[in-house]
Design a protein around this motif. Sequence first.
Motif, mmCIF file in Angstrom:
data_model
loop_
_atom_site.group_PDB
_atom_site.id
_atom_site.type_symbol
_atom_site.label_atom_id
_atom_site.label_comp_id
_atom_site.label_asym_id
_atom_site.label_seq_id
_atom_site.Cartn_x
_atom_site.Cartn_y
_atom_site.Cartn_z
ATOM 1 N N ILE A 1 17.951 50.514 -36.151
ATOM 2 C CA ILE A 1 18.919 49.460 -36.064
ATOM 3 C C ILE A 1 20.299 50.021 -34.828
ATOM 4 C CG2 ILE A 1 21.300 48.416 -37.206
ATOM 5 C CD1 ILE A 1 19.047 48.963 -40.093
ATOM 6 N N ARG A 2 20.604 51.097 -34.853
ATOM 7 C CA ARG A 2 22.018 50.915 -33.542
ATOM 8 C C ARG A 2 21.060 51.199 -32.846
ATOM 9 N NH1 ARG A 2 23.772 55.980 -36.734
ATOM 10 N NH2 ARG A 2 22.126 56.604 -35.748
ATOM 11 N N ALA A 3 19.297 51.633 -32.345
ATOM 12 C CA ALA A 3 18.623 51.225 -31.277
ATOM 13 C C ALA A 3 18.857 50.119 -30.660
ATOM 14 C CB ALA A 3 17.857 52.556 -30.791
ATOM 15 N N LYS A 4 18.876 49.078 -31.462
ATOM 16 C CA LYS A 4 18.472 47.806 -31.820
ATOM 17 C C LYS A 4 19.790 46.889 -30.999
ATOM 18 C CE LYS A 4 16.420 43.530 -33.124
ATOM 19 N NZ LYS A 4 15.859 43.269 -34.745
ATOM 20 N N LYS A 5 20.731 47.325 -31.868
ATOM 21 C CA LYS A 5 21.498 47.027 -31.234
ATOM 22 C C LYS A 5 22.828 47.303 -29.772
ATOM 23 C CE LYS A 5 26.805 46.878 -32.639
ATOM 24 N NZ LYS A 5 27.482 46.870 -31.365
ATOM 25 N N ARG A 6 22.044 48.257 -29.842
ATOM 26 C CA ARG A 6 22.457 48.574 -28.096
ATOM 27 C C ARG A 6 21.733 48.445 -27.198
ATOM 28 N NH1 ARG A 6 25.382 51.497 -24.990
ATOM 29 N NH2 ARG A 6 25.026 53.137 -23.344
ATOM 30 N N PHE B 1 25.264 42.582 -21.590
ATOM 31 C CA PHE B 1 26.166 42.705 -20.386
ATOM 32 C C PHE B 1 25.095 42.262 -19.215
ATOM 33 C CE2 PHE B 1 26.768 44.989 -17.082
ATOM 34 C CZ PHE B 1 27.859 45.475 -16.106
ATOM 35 N N TYR B 2 23.647 42.468 -19.055
ATOM 36 C CA TYR B 2 23.302 42.241 -18.147
ATOM 37 C C TYR B 2 23.077 40.176 -17.493
ATOM 38 C CZ TYR B 2 21.647 46.710 -16.726
ATOM 39 O OH TYR B 2 22.227 48.568 -16.453
ATOM 40 N N ILE B 3 23.209 39.810 -18.645
ATOM 41 C CA ILE B 3 22.726 38.723 -18.321
ATOM 42 C C ILE B 3 24.424 37.921 -18.708
ATOM 43 C CG2 ILE B 3 23.661 36.550 -20.242
ATOM 44 C CD1 ILE B 3 20.854 37.553 -21.972
ATOM 45 N N HIS B 4 26.066 38.641 -18.302
ATOM 46 C CA HIS B 4 26.585 38.578 -17.910
ATOM 47 C C HIS B 4 26.532 38.814 -16.511
ATOM 48 C CE1 HIS B 4 31.757 38.783 -18.868
ATOM 49 N NE2 HIS B 4 31.298 38.403 -18.201
ATOM 50 N N LEU C 1 33.680 43.405 -15.380
ATOM 51 C CA LEU C 1 34.446 45.691 -15.427
ATOM 52 C C LEU C 1 34.680 46.113 -17.085
ATOM 53 C CD1 LEU C 1 34.340 48.237 -13.818
ATOM 54 C CD2 LEU C 1 37.105 46.983 -13.649
ATOM 55 N N MET C 2 35.153 45.374 -17.341
ATOM 56 C CA MET C 2 35.966 45.836 -18.912
ATOM 57 C C MET C 2 34.250 45.369 -20.336
ATOM 58 S SD MET C 2 39.330 46.405 -19.506
ATOM 59 C CE MET C 2 38.325 47.149 -17.925
ATOM 60 N N HIS C 3 33.425 44.730 -19.857
ATOM 61 C CA HIS C 3 32.527 44.594 -20.993
ATOM 62 C C HIS C 3 31.148 45.952 -20.369
ATOM 63 C CE1 HIS C 3 28.796 41.586 -21.750
ATOM 64 N NE2 HIS C 3 29.062 42.777 -23.298
ATOM 65 N N GLY C 4 31.318 46.112 -19.168
ATOM 66 C CA GLY C 4 30.757 47.675 -19.013
ATOM 67 C C GLY C 4 31.033 48.459 -19.255
ATOM 68 N N GLY D 1 30.482 52.499 -25.834
ATOM 69 C CA GLY D 1 30.075 51.592 -26.631
ATOM 70 C C GLY D 1 28.771 52.646 -27.621
ATOM 71 N N HIS D 2 28.893 53.419 -27.515
ATOM 72 C CA HIS D 2 27.926 54.615 -27.936
ATOM 73 C C HIS D 2 28.607 55.480 -28.780
ATOM 74 C CE1 HIS D 2 28.074 57.815 -24.574
ATOM 75 N NE2 HIS D 2 28.254 56.412 -24.073
ATOM 76 N N GLU D 3 28.409 56.039 -30.099
ATOM 77 C CA GLU D 3 28.835 56.640 -30.436
ATOM 78 C C GLU D 3 28.631 58.006 -30.447
ATOM 79 O OE1 GLU D 3 26.352 57.421 -34.029
ATOM 80 O OE2 GLU D 3 27.290 55.390 -34.975
ATOM 81 N N SER D 4 30.183 58.671 -29.903
ATOM 82 C CA SER D 4 30.175 59.797 -29.626
ATOM 83 C C SER D 4 30.078 61.095 -30.089
ATOM 84 C CB SER D 4 31.847 60.382 -29.358
ATOM 85 O OG SER D 4 31.928 60.509 -30.371
#
Length: 88
Positions: free
Chosen positions: A7-12, A19-22, A64-67, A74-77
């Motif tokens: 689920i986490r990988a799918k969300k990532r 982001f790439y679409i944006h 830039l903020m989205h990136g 965006g990923h878990e530390s």
Amino acid sequence: MADEKYIRAKKRVKDIKDFYIHLIIFLIIVTILTIINVASFIINSEDGNLWFLFPLGFWGFAVLMHGLKTFVFGHESSWEKRKIKEVM
């Protein structure tokens, strides 16, 4: 546990895709606005207005903020992963 990873990988992957679409839409629209601005400058050589820089700047900042959100924050530390294991 495997389901959570999936689920986490799918969300990532979805976040990266979004982001790439944006980014692609931003590049297309800014290119069109730049062409319109240059064409209007050629037609009206008296008007040196560079209005396309405003959407470029503000929308560029949003991209830039989205990136940053997608690739940096965006990923878990490792701290978050440890805390999740601790709580579980």
